[in-house]
Scaffold this motif. Structure first.
Motif, PDB file in Angstrom:
ATOM      1  N   PHE A  34       0.831  -1.208   0.000  1.00 52.55           N
ATOM      2  CA  PHE A  34       0.000   0.000   0.000  1.00 52.55           C
ATOM      3  C   PHE A  34       0.865   1.258   0.000  1.00 52.55           C
ATOM      4  CE2 PHE A  34      -2.284   3.366   2.265  1.00 52.55           C
ATOM      5  CZ  PHE A  34      -3.384   3.490   1.438  1.00 52.55           C
ATOM      6  N   THR A  35       1.947   1.254   0.762  1.00 53.67           N
ATOM      7  CA  THR A  35       2.846   2.409   0.810  1.00 53.67           C
ATOM      8  C   THR A  35       3.505   2.637  -0.549  1.00 53.67           C
ATOM      9  OG1 THR A  35       3.276   1.943   3.141  1.00 53.67           O
ATOM     10  CG2 THR A  35       4.801   3.426   2.030  1.00 53.67           C
ATOM     11  N   LEU A  36       3.966   1.558  -1.185  1.00 45.45           N
ATOM     12  CA  LEU A  36       4.564   1.704  -2.504  1.00 45.45           C
ATOM     13  C   LEU A  36       3.548   2.184  -3.536  1.00 45.45           C
ATOM     14  CD1 LEU A  36       6.892  -1.416  -2.690  1.00 45.45           C
ATOM     15  CD2 LEU A  36       7.575   0.991  -2.629  1.00 45.45           C
ATOM     16  N   PHE A  41       1.563   6.484  -6.960  1.00 34.86           N
ATOM     17  CA  PHE A  41       0.405   7.282  -7.356  1.00 34.86           C
ATOM     18  C   PHE A  41       0.702   8.774  -7.208  1.00 34.86           C
ATOM     19  CE2 PHE A  41      -3.467   9.569  -6.218  1.00 34.86           C
ATOM     20  CZ  PHE A  41      -4.221   9.352  -7.354  1.00 34.86           C
ATOM     21  N   ILE A  42       1.324   9.165  -6.098  1.00 33.84           N
ATOM     22  CA  ILE A  42       1.652  10.577  -5.872  1.00 33.84           C
ATOM     23  C   ILE A  42       2.684  11.048  -6.893  1.00 33.84           C
ATOM     24  CG2 ILE A  42       2.766  12.153  -4.250  1.00 33.84           C
ATOM     25  CD1 ILE A  42       1.358  10.616  -2.012  1.00 33.84           C
ATOM     26  N   LEU A  43       3.694  10.236  -7.182  1.00 36.03           N
ATOM     27  CA  LEU A  43       4.684  10.612  -8.193  1.00 36.03           C
ATOM     28  C   LEU A  43       4.032  10.761  -9.568  1.00 36.03           C
ATOM     29  CD1 LEU A  43       7.762   8.419  -7.203  1.00 36.03           C
ATOM     30  CD2 LEU A  43       7.481  10.889  -6.914  1.00 36.03           C
ATOM     31  N   GLY A  44       3.123   9.863  -9.904  1.00 35.43           N
ATOM     32  CA  GLY A  44       2.401   9.975 -11.172  1.00 35.43           C
ATOM     33  C   GLY A  44       1.522  11.208 -11.228  1.00 35.43           C
ATOM     34  N   ALA A  45       0.876  11.546 -10.101  1.00 36.99           N
ATOM     35  CA  ALA A  45       0.033  12.738 -10.068  1.00 36.99           C
ATOM     36  C   ALA A  45       0.878  13.996 -10.262  1.00 36.99           C
ATOM     37  CB  ALA A  45      -0.730  12.806  -8.741  1.00 36.99           C
ATOM     38  N   PHE A  46       2.044  14.072  -9.606  1.00 33.47           N
ATOM     39  CA  PHE A  46       2.918  15.226  -9.786  1.00 33.47           C
ATOM     40  C   PHE A  46       3.449  15.310 -11.215  1.00 33.47           C
ATOM     41  CE2 PHE A  46       3.513  15.478  -5.092  1.00 33.47           C
ATOM     42  CZ  PHE A  46       3.087  16.796  -4.962  1.00 33.47           C
ATOM     43  N   ALA A  47       3.796  14.175 -11.799  1.00 38.89           N
ATOM     44  CA  ALA A  47       4.288  14.178 -13.180  1.00 38.89           C
ATOM     45  C   ALA A  47       3.187  14.652 -14.132  1.00 38.89           C
ATOM     46  CB  ALA A  47       4.779  12.787 -13.566  1.00 38.89           C
ATOM     47  N   THR A  48       1.966  14.195 -13.916  1.00 45.52           N
ATOM     48  CA  THR A  48       0.849  14.634 -14.751  1.00 45.52           C
ATOM     49  C   THR A  48       0.593  16.117 -14.581  1.00 45.52           C
ATOM     50  OG1 THR A  48      -0.147  12.440 -14.530  1.00 45.52           O
ATOM     51  CG2 THR A  48      -1.586  14.212 -15.287  1.00 45.52           C
ATOM     52  N   TRP A  49       0.657  16.592 -13.361  1.00 45.84           N
ATOM     53  CA  TRP A  49       0.435  18.004 -13.072  1.00 45.84           C
ATOM     54  C   TRP A  49       1.495  18.871 -13.754  1.00 45.84           C
ATOM     55  CZ3 TRP A  49       1.879  20.790  -8.013  1.00 45.84           C
ATOM     56  CH2 TRP A  49       1.241  22.003  -7.929  1.00 45.84           C
TER      57      TRP A  49
END
Length: 109
Positions: A34-36, A41-49
């Motif tokens: 879950f942590t990974l 997910f957070i890294l992907g969200a920042f990259a998309t942003w």
């Protein structure tokens, strides 16, 4: 004999058969997964942003582009007004000796 670092010695000692068997803990494994998943997910969200921000700056929507063009035109008009209002700069600067007139190519031979 070469001394073994404490961390490697401890890990080797725990893996010996009969001393301490590692019992799989499903809760701990699920926590790690879950942590990974959250991290990726957070890294992907920042990259998309960041990609969306980059795309908007390179290719703005038409209404934003129009506003930017109007602002540029207003700045150019303001600069022309400031140049016209400046005293003593009405006459153009004399050409340098190495400069040709603007219509040098029209003159016959």
């Amino acid at each position: 004999m070469i001394p073994v670092p404490v961390l490697i010695a401890h890990m080797t000692w725990q893996r010996r058969s009969g001393v301490a068997e590692m019992v799989p803990n499903p809760a701990a494994e699920m926590f790690v997964l879950f942590t990974l998943a959250t991290l990726f997910f957070i890294l992907g969200a920042f990259a998309t942003w960041m990609w969306l921000i980059w795309r908007r700056t390179n290719n703005p929507p038409p209404h934003v582009r129009l506003i930017m063009e109007l602002q540029d035109e207003e700045e150019e008009r303001q600069q022309i007004r400031e140049k016209a209002a400046a005293p003593g700069e009405d006459e153009p600067t004399p050409p340098q000796p190495w400069e040709r007139p603007a219509d040098w190519w029209r003159r016959p031979g």
